[in-house]
Design an enzyme around this catalytic site. Sequence first.
Site, mmCIF file in Angstrom:
data_model
loop_
_atom_site.group_PDB
_atom_site.id
_atom_site.type_symbol
_atom_site.label_atom_id
_atom_site.label_comp_id
_atom_site.label_asym_id
_atom_site.label_seq_id
_atom_site.Cartn_x
_atom_site.Cartn_y
_atom_site.Cartn_z
ATOM 1 N N LYS A 12 0.837 -1.192 0.000
ATOM 2 C CA LYS A 12 0.000 0.000 0.000
ATOM 3 C C LYS A 12 0.877 1.249 0.000
ATOM 4 O O LYS A 12 2.074 1.202 0.291
ATOM 5 C CB LYS A 12 -0.914 0.003 1.226
ATOM 6 C CG LYS A 12 -0.171 0.098 2.558
ATOM 7 C CD LYS A 12 -1.131 0.087 3.729
ATOM 8 C CE LYS A 12 -0.373 0.224 5.052
ATOM 9 N NZ LYS A 12 -1.289 0.274 6.211
ATOM 10 N N TYR A 32 14.657 30.763 6.456
ATOM 11 C CA TYR A 32 13.549 31.599 6.921
ATOM 12 C C TYR A 32 13.555 31.775 8.437
ATOM 13 O O TYR A 32 13.741 30.817 9.187
ATOM 14 C CB TYR A 32 12.217 30.965 6.512
ATOM 15 C CG TYR A 32 11.985 30.917 5.021
ATOM 16 C CD1 TYR A 32 12.051 32.062 4.239
ATOM 17 C CD2 TYR A 32 11.677 29.712 4.398
ATOM 18 C CE1 TYR A 32 11.825 32.001 2.861
ATOM 19 C CE2 TYR A 32 11.436 29.639 3.033
ATOM 20 C CZ TYR A 32 11.514 30.794 2.273
ATOM 21 O OH TYR A 32 11.304 30.727 0.917
ATOM 22 N N MET A 37 10.691 24.485 1.362
ATOM 23 C CA MET A 37 9.943 23.612 0.463
ATOM 24 C C MET A 37 10.845 22.761 -0.417
ATOM 25 O O MET A 37 10.575 21.582 -0.636
ATOM 26 C CB MET A 37 8.996 24.443 -0.410
ATOM 27 C CG MET A 37 8.133 23.598 -1.335
ATOM 28 S SD MET A 37 7.001 24.582 -2.336
ATOM 29 C CE MET A 37 5.872 25.193 -1.082
#
Length: 414
Positions: free
Chosen positions: A46, A281, A329
């Site tokens: 899965k 950041y 990101m």
Amino acid sequence: MSRPVTPATTCAPLRARAEIDLAALRANVRTLRERAPHAALMAVVKSDAYGHGAVPCARAALAAGATWLGTATPQEALALRAAGITPADARVMCWLWTPGGPWREAVEAELDLGISGMWALREVIGAARALGRPARIQLKADTGLGRNGCQPEDWPELVAAARAAETEGTVRVTGLWSHFACADEPGHPSIDLQLAAFHEMTGYARAQGLDPEVRHIANSPATLTLPHAHFDLVRTGIAMYGVSPAPELGTPAELGLRPVMKLAASVALVKDVPAGHGVSYGHHYVTERDTTLGLIPVGYADGIPRNASGRGPVLVGGRWRRARGRIAMDQFVVDLGGERVEPGAEAVLFGSGERGEPTAEDWAQAADTIAYEIVTRIGSRVPRVYVDEEDAAGENAEDGVSEVDLGEEPSGDR
């Protein structure tokens, strides 16, 4: 699912890659079969084989002696059939259904369908009648996990309805099954309580005339530690990929398992910065002295957990480094402490640990989660590169070509 087969030697250097060792996977399946010698083995693939690639891993597991494949959703199971894994190759079971699911397609594909309640039984009976062929179903008992599965007080109704449908010829009850809540916690009192409930509920079903092919409740930790819970079939998920189901049970090496995934990236940039320089950041990390920074071109869009910022380990230049500042990101930064490596040098986020690199468990601890999540969350833009050390040594030469999922590289920094 995997993309077209490509020889690994022809590939250009990759921003990042997840190397999947199919020889290690086969070895793990053989080890798990030895732990449960009297039960069949279901290889659970899965969530794209826990991030490793469902089709290549399914084929490798079958080659090592698995006879069943397991998925959560019917779409995952149907994709295995579409990839050419036939009913003659393996039984395929799926269990996470919602109303209006692809019942007809599943019956046509000869899947074994997990049924947890009356609504699902009614829908699968309707599909079987429309097709004019019986559906293979497996009734799931909630023995104490409290998720999917039929409660004990509702079990007689479900059993009676399934038995009537079997008499009618619309279904064949191929299995009775359940799932442990705490098998990864040795000695937890719920284990014996669930086993007692499973014996009682399966005994009742059989007394009512059901004659299933398999009864199963054992997941990876139960396969490794609870031989009396193996019954007719064991369902091995995370252990098949060489990840320990729980640190309390032992490391992969202590359990006789080999980690299958290695996650690596190419260092994108190395630069000198002065003391007092903010990094990423929010400037949660500020350099204490003149130093060198290395840019690792993967981030939370690739599945690197943001909450491991400041702690996530990486092997660069032969030494462990830590993610410094926020994981962004698409990238994060390591402080090289004044040392230099060349751009393009390998940065290993995790692997087997045999060469000193961090493991998935190390990242799990850094992110306050479990190693299951670390490997499963690696995103689709990280190519899966399939390697096979046994083939390199001359064994199984017919399978010696690696598969590469080239994915799509981002066009810019956002």
